[in-house]
Scaffold this motif. Structure first.
Motif, mmCIF file in Angstrom:
data_model
loop_
_atom_site.group_PDB
_atom_site.id
_atom_site.type_symbol
_atom_site.label_atom_id
_atom_site.label_comp_id
_atom_site.label_asym_id
_atom_site.label_seq_id
_atom_site.Cartn_x
_atom_site.Cartn_y
_atom_site.Cartn_z
ATOM 1 N N GLN A 83 0.829 -1.202 0.000
ATOM 2 C CA GLN A 83 0.000 0.000 0.000
ATOM 3 C C GLN A 83 0.868 1.258 0.000
ATOM 4 O O GLN A 83 0.575 2.228 -0.699
ATOM 5 N N GLU A 175 -3.948 -1.629 -2.792
ATOM 6 C CA GLU A 175 -4.443 -0.255 -2.883
ATOM 7 C C GLU A 175 -3.686 0.588 -3.914
ATOM 8 O O GLU A 175 -3.044 1.585 -3.575
ATOM 9 N N ALA A 178 -4.626 4.459 -3.837
ATOM 10 C CA ALA A 178 -4.521 5.284 -2.627
ATOM 11 C C ALA A 178 -3.535 6.432 -2.826
ATOM 12 O O ALA A 178 -2.371 6.223 -3.153
ATOM 13 N N GLU A 206 -8.635 -2.666 -2.679
ATOM 14 C CA GLU A 206 -8.916 -1.283 -3.078
ATOM 15 C C GLU A 206 -10.160 -0.769 -2.369
ATOM 16 O O GLU A 206 -11.115 -1.512 -2.149
#
Length: 252
Positions: A83, A175, A178, A206
């Motif tokens: 992430q 993700e 992000a 996600e």
């Protein structure tokens, strides 16, 4: 391609993942969604080999990998991103890419002495491969720049490039949207679609449901460590339990 069978994970007295099962077919793009604290990243860590499950089994292309180390799973073709990407900040992009190449003969002292030409040829091939990936990801112009100059979205692309250097057959993508601006988000989506067309499977964590709807044919929903629901993106957004547990929290 990937099968998770009744996997649970305990940390002390807390059960973070509870009896979760899922399957991702060859060539699919599947999504994994859920509110913060649902257990998504822990499940990724279990699949990738960062943690060992307390119970249950994980199979990759039919082979049990439940107790294998992360680097062994990477050799089998299971790659993952994080992430928050953490490139080697003072190394150039091309150096970051080359660090991810697998099974390099140059890592052996004896190979450097006994087969220097083979080592040099492999290094040239890896450099060409790395530049090709950077070109594909729109980062070639920055190849000789230190990774610290990259924006958040560019770091996500570099992270994807480093995984591609390992020639994965399935990528766990954590993700990708992000903190990424809309223009770069479109680039990431386009690149994921193109990589998938090459036959590479994706499982994506996600929160951005627009990205999930654009990319994923099937979505798994976790809540409180348990599998709450699975279906197409349109089925997910209409499911009352999902709306209550996830979409109704105000997450997007």
């Amino acid at each position: 391609m990937l099968e998770v069978r009744s996997v649970s994970k305990h940390f002390g007295g807390a059960e973070v993942v509870s009896n979760v099962s899922l399957g991702v077919g060859q060539g699919a793009i599947a999504g994994l969604i859920g509110p913060n604290g649902a257990g998504k990243t822990t499940l990724f860590n279990l699949i990738a080999g960062s943690f060992a499950p307390s119970s249950g089994d994980i199979l990759l292309e039919g082979a049990a990998i439940t107790r294998e180390a992360a680097h062994r799973r990477l050799k089998r073709g299971l790659g993952r991103t994080f992430q928050i990407p953490k490139p080697f900040a003072e190394m150039t992009l091309i150096e970051n890419m080359l660090a991810a190449a697998q099974g390099q003969r140059g890592e052996s002292l004896f190979a450097n002495w006994l087969t220097p030409r083979r080592v040099a040829a492999e290094e040239r091939a890896n450099a060409e491969k790395a530049m090709a990936h950077l070109e594909f990801l729109g980062l070639a112009r920055l190849a000789r720049e230190p990774a610290r100059v990259l924006s958040g979205g560019q770091r996500k692309l570099l992270e994807l490039g480093r995984v591609l250097m390992a020639d994965p057959r399935i990528i766990l993508l954590d993700e990708p949207g992000a903190g990424v601006n809309p223009a770069l988000l479109d680039t990431i989506i386009d690149r994921v679609i193109e990589i998938n067309r090459r036959g590479i499977t994706f499982l994506i964590i996600e929160h951005n449901m627009d990205l999930v709807a654009r990319l994923c044919g099937h979505v798994f929903v976790l809540a409180a460590g348990c599998m709450l629901f699975e279906g197409t993106p349109s089925e997910v957004v209409r499911n009352p339990e999902v709306i209550d547990a996830y979409l109704g929290t105000g997450s997007t």
